[in-house]
Design a protein around this motif. Structure first.
Motif, PDB file in Angstrom:
ATOM      1  N   ARG A  86       0.829  -1.207   0.000  1.00  0.00           N
ATOM      2  CA  ARG A  86       0.000   0.000   0.000  1.00  0.00           C
ATOM      3  C   ARG A  86       0.864   1.259   0.000  1.00  0.00           C
ATOM      4  N   ILE A  87       1.998   1.229   0.682  1.00  0.00           N
ATOM      5  CA  ILE A  87       2.908   2.377   0.642  1.00  0.00           C
ATOM      6  C   ILE A  87       3.486   2.536  -0.769  1.00  0.00           C
ATOM      7  N   ALA A  88       3.855   1.416  -1.371  1.00  0.00           N
ATOM      8  CA  ALA A  88       4.355   1.469  -2.748  1.00  0.00           C
ATOM      9  C   ALA A  88       3.295   2.023  -3.691  1.00  0.00           C
ATOM     10  N   GLU A  89       2.042   1.660  -3.442  1.00  0.00           N
ATOM     11  CA  GLU A  89       0.953   2.173  -4.272  1.00  0.00           C
ATOM     12  C   GLU A  89       0.795   3.679  -4.109  1.00  0.00           C
ATOM     13  N   LEU A  90       0.912   4.166  -2.872  1.00  0.00           N
ATOM     14  CA  LEU A  90       0.829   5.610  -2.651  1.00  0.00           C
ATOM     15  C   LEU A  90       1.940   6.341  -3.403  1.00  0.00           C
ATOM     16  N   GLY A  94       1.710   9.130  -6.671  1.00  0.00           N
ATOM     17  CA  GLY A  94       2.267  10.473  -6.659  1.00  0.00           C
ATOM     18  C   GLY A  94       2.606  11.064  -5.311  1.00  0.00           C
ATOM     19  N   VAL A  95       2.538  10.274  -4.233  1.00  0.00           N
ATOM     20  CA  VAL A  95       2.921  10.794  -2.919  1.00  0.00           C
ATOM     21  C   VAL A  95       4.446  10.827  -2.831  1.00  0.00           C
ATOM     22  N   ALA A  96       4.997  11.999  -2.641  1.00  0.00           N
ATOM     23  CA  ALA A  96       6.462  12.164  -2.605  1.00  0.00           C
ATOM     24  C   ALA A  96       6.934  12.059  -1.161  1.00  0.00           C
ATOM     25  N   GLY A 127      -0.282  13.700   5.649  1.00  0.00           N
ATOM     26  CA  GLY A 127      -1.688  13.556   5.301  1.00  0.00           C
ATOM     27  C   GLY A 127      -2.104  14.441   4.152  1.00  0.00           C
ATOM     28  N   ALA A 128      -1.625  15.670   4.157  1.00  0.00           N
ATOM     29  CA  ALA A 128      -1.963  16.593   3.071  1.00  0.00           C
ATOM     30  C   ALA A 128      -1.428  16.088   1.736  1.00  0.00           C
ATOM     31  N   ALA A 129      -0.207  15.543   1.737  1.00  0.00           N
ATOM     32  CA  ALA A 129       0.374  15.008   0.503  1.00  0.00           C
ATOM     33  C   ALA A 129      -0.422  13.811  -0.007  1.00  0.00           C
ATOM     34  N   ILE A 130      -0.846  12.944   0.913  1.00  0.00           N
ATOM     35  CA  ILE A 130      -1.643  11.774   0.520  1.00  0.00           C
ATOM     36  C   ILE A 130      -2.992  12.214  -0.030  1.00  0.00           C
ATOM     37  N   ALA A 131      -3.646  13.134   0.655  1.00  0.00           N
ATOM     38  CA  ALA A 131      -4.960  13.602   0.203  1.00  0.00           C
ATOM     39  C   ALA A 131      -4.869  14.201  -1.196  1.00  0.00           C
ATOM     40  N   ARG A 132      -3.852  15.032  -1.444  1.00  0.00           N
ATOM     41  CA  ARG A 132      -3.706  15.644  -2.785  1.00  0.00           C
ATOM     42  C   ARG A 132      -3.537  14.577  -3.861  1.00  0.00           C
ATOM     43  N   ALA A 133      -2.682  13.589  -3.587  1.00  0.00           N
ATOM     44  CA  ALA A 133      -2.405  12.565  -4.591  1.00  0.00           C
ATOM     45  C   ALA A 133      -3.636  11.716  -4.877  1.00  0.00           C
ATOM     46  N   ARG A 363      -4.348   2.717  19.837  1.00  0.00           N
ATOM     47  CA  ARG A 363      -3.724   2.684  18.508  1.00  0.00           C
ATOM     48  C   ARG A 363      -2.242   3.013  18.569  1.00  0.00           C
ATOM     49  N   LEU A 364      -1.440   2.208  17.884  1.00  0.00           N
ATOM     50  CA  LEU A 364      -0.028   2.507  17.709  1.00  0.00           C
ATOM     51  C   LEU A 364       0.120   3.663  16.722  1.00  0.00           C
ATOM     52  N   ALA A 365       0.989   4.612  17.047  1.00  0.00           N
ATOM     53  CA  ALA A 365       1.195   5.790  16.209  1.00  0.00           C
ATOM     54  C   ALA A 365       1.473   5.401  14.757  1.00  0.00           C
ATOM     55  N   SER A 366       0.889   6.159  13.831  1.00  0.00           N
ATOM     56  CA  SER A 366       1.090   6.025  12.383  1.00  0.00           C
ATOM     57  C   SER A 366       0.560   4.724  11.797  1.00  0.00           C
ATOM     58  N   ASN A 367      -0.305   4.033  12.554  1.00  0.00           N
ATOM     59  CA  ASN A 367      -1.008   2.881  11.984  1.00  0.00           C
ATOM     60  C   ASN A 367      -2.344   3.260  11.361  1.00  0.00           C
ATOM     61  N   SER A 368      -2.827   4.483  11.586  1.00  0.00           N
ATOM     62  CA  SER A 368      -4.168   4.825  11.103  1.00  0.00           C
ATOM     63  C   SER A 368      -4.197   5.044   9.595  1.00  0.00           C
ATOM     64  N   LEU A 369      -3.266   5.810   9.058  1.00  0.00           N
ATOM     65  CA  LEU A 369      -3.224   5.980   7.608  1.00  0.00           C
ATOM     66  C   LEU A 369      -2.980   4.637   6.919  1.00  0.00           C
ATOM     67  N   LEU A 370      -2.119   3.817   7.517  1.00  0.00           N
ATOM     68  CA  LEU A 370      -1.856   2.487   6.961  1.00  0.00           C
ATOM     69  C   LEU A 370      -3.123   1.646   6.963  1.00  0.00           C
ATOM     70  N   GLU A 371      -3.848   1.654   8.080  1.00  0.00           N
ATOM     71  CA  GLU A 371      -5.087   0.879   8.166  1.00  0.00           C
ATOM     72  C   GLU A 371      -6.083   1.321   7.101  1.00  0.00           C
ATOM     73  N   GLY A 372      -6.221   2.637   6.899  1.00  0.00           N
ATOM     74  CA  GLY A 372      -7.151   3.117   5.889  1.00  0.00           C
ATOM     75  C   GLY A 372      -6.815   2.608   4.505  1.00  0.00           C
ATOM     76  N   ALA A 373      -5.528   2.642   4.158  1.00  0.00           N
ATOM     77  CA  ALA A 373      -5.112   2.172   2.837  1.00  0.00           C
ATOM     78  C   ALA A 373      -5.282   0.665   2.702  1.00  0.00           C
ATOM     79  N   VAL A 374      -4.861  -0.076   3.712  1.00  0.00           N
ATOM     80  CA  VAL A 374      -4.911  -1.540   3.646  1.00  0.00           C
ATOM     81  C   VAL A 374      -6.345  -2.041   3.563  1.00  0.00           C
TER      82      VAL A 374
END
Length: 509
Positions: A86-90, A94-96, A127-133, A363-374
């Motif tokens: 999912r990170i590779a997909e982001l 276009g997520v830089a 988050g802003a970079a992900i939302a834009r992409a 919740r473990l920090a920084s697992n929320s964006l990952l959970e949303g994508a997965v």
């Protein structure tokens, strides 16, 4: 299939893109503009990139530890197994993400992680970079979007979800669908102080409750420890502490070590309670000291935080800044299986609106964006398959109740009388269903909320619908917290001895 995706954060847009790419007809419905919501506010990054000595197994172990024994091992395994893809997909969309001089991804570490495994974009603007992409990808795909539309209810036909009801302006309409994917986020505005944007009023969870879907773990509300205690709520990313910043009391002592051997890198619930207790004793907010990182590092690594703190009169490169906790993330929600399926055929839930089992009690920090994508991708992959909700084993073993039909007046969305105000509800929840909870306080909150609901009539405006949703969730949250007498993770019940001492006075944010 005709698929409706309600919500346009990382979970909803990932689900929409995967469903569209699989050949389904997709419509995205969003309460505000496309891409609005909590995703764009996320300063932290996405966990799941493993360096030397790290692995998905260690990421899973850290997640299970943070969840205080209540995370579902199968859900955690799905998270870490799918995470790298999912990170590779982001990146492909276009997520830089930030890289070093050699072009390798920069990996950060945050609280309760045993290794640096978190990727960021724009320092503290992930988050802003992900939302834009993702918004750009949805527009390129010509996926239909209905904006400024509030979900009011799910349409249930013969026991299955077959569409939604919407309020757009002053017009109510229905949209039919073969499947509905809820990605409406959490309910941060249950509380007087929150990091969440204004629209997070629990609309999806409330609609699911009214439809009869199982909901669980609402008692587990995560409070972020470090919100700038000056002006409107502004989050100071956990990554700042991951880089080495410390929390100090009035005497300049790192007091969080009194509560946990990991100090500032302890789980968020521990750090938040330590800050609240210290503020109650000393009468002043805790201070976050990042001066050791230096002006150059702070400006480069945390440009957004650097700008806002300076706008509010602080030079955090030379002085500690005052911080206090605020409601941040809801671990509970609509009960789903590993593919986002709820207990009602046709209804999926992904992201913060869902209770996937990943987060357990904290919740473990920084697992929320990952959970949303997965889980956004996993839900899309399950579209068109025979409906088979697979209940997670521990759901029926735990003390906390699953809130189902009958816990509310099904089919009724109350309009609130003049005796109610949203501010009064938020303060009630902050005082009695917040960081420190007592049986007496929970019972008082529950009585008050039920009295407000009993005097309610049908809503008409967007604000009235939001207020009704918040009241329904307040009742469910207080009920769940009262039903769990022990303390675990983000749910902390005061002992008899503690309730005899004055309640802490929290700094406003």
């Amino acid at each position: 299939m005709n698929v409706l995706v309600v919500g346009s954060g990382i979970a909803g847009l990932t689900a929409a893109l995967h469903a569209h790419e699989a050949g389904h007809a997709v419509t995205v419905v969003t309460k505000g503009e496309l891409g609005d919501g909590s995703t764009g506010y996320a300063q932290g990054g996405v966990a799941g990139m493993y360096g030397i000595g790290d692995s998905k197994e260690q990421h899973a172990a850290d997640t299970l530890t943070a969840g205080a024994g209540l995370s579902e091992a199968d859900a955690v395994d799905a998270l870490v197994t799918d995470g790298v893809d999912r990170i590779a997909e982001l990146i492909a969309r276009g997520v830089a993400f930030d890289r070093d001089a050699e072009g390798s991804l920069l990996l950060g570490r945050e609280a309760a992680h045993s290794h640096a495994r978190i990727v960021h974009a724009g320092g503290d603007a992930t988050g802003a970079a992900i939302a834009r992409a993702l918004v750009a990808a949805v527009r390129r795909a010509s996926i239909e979007v209905i904006d400024h539309a509030l979900l009011t209810d799910l349409v249930v036909v013969e026991g299955a979800v077959r569409g939604i009801r919407l309020l757009r302006g002053d017009h109510v309409s229905e949209l039919s669908a073969d499947a509905v994917i809820l990605a409406t986020g959490g309910a941060g505005h249950l509380y007087a102080h929150t990091t969440n944007p204004a629209g997070t009023t629990g609309d999806g969870i409330a609609a699911a409750l009214r439809a009869g879907a199982a909901v669980a773990d609402l008692e587990f509300v995560q409070f972020h420890p470090t919100i700038l205690s000056a002006g409107p709520a502004f989050l100071i990313s956990e990554a700042v502490r991951g880089e080495g910043a410390t929390l100090l009391d009035e005497q300049g002592r790192r007091f969080v070590f009194d509560s946990h051997p990991d100090g500032e890198l302890a789980p968020r619930d521990v750090v938040s309670r330590a800050i609240v207790r210290r503020a109650a004793v000393q009468g002043t907010p805790a201070r976050l000291d990042a001066t050791m990182l230096g002006r150059t590092t702070l400006t480069r690594r945390f440009p957004t935080i650097d700008r806002v703190t300076r706008e509010r009169g602080f030079d955090w490169s030379t002085e500690p800044i005052p911080v206090t906790p605020a409601a941040h993330y809801l671990m509970g929600g609509i009960v789903t299986d590993l593919h986002g399926r709820s207990t009602i055929p046709g209804l999926f839930a992904v992201g913060e609106v869902a209770r996937t089992g990943v987060h357990g009690a904290n919740r473990l920090a920084s697992n929320s964006l990952l959970e949303g994508a997965v889980f956004g991708a996993r839900a899309a992959a399950a579209l068109g398959e025979p409906w088979r909700f697979v209940s997670l084993r521990s759901l029926n073993e735990r003390a906390a109740p699953v809130v189902e039909r009958g816990a509310h007046r099904r089919g009724e969305t109350p309009r609130l009388s003049s005796h109610f105000s949203r501010a009064a509800l938020q303060q009630l929840m902050w005082d009695h269903v917040g960081l420190l909870r007592s049986e007496e306080g929970l019972r008082h909150a529950l009585r008050t909320v039920r009295a407000w609901r009993a005097r309610a009539v049908a809503p008409a405006t967007l604000a009235e619908h939001e207020d009704a949703n918040l009241l329904l969730l307040a009742e469910a949250t207080a009920s769940a917290a009262l039903a769990r007498p022990g303390s675990v993770g983000a749910h902390y019940r005061l002992s008899d001895a503690e309730t005899r001492t004055p309640a802490p006075i929290l700094e406003t944010v």
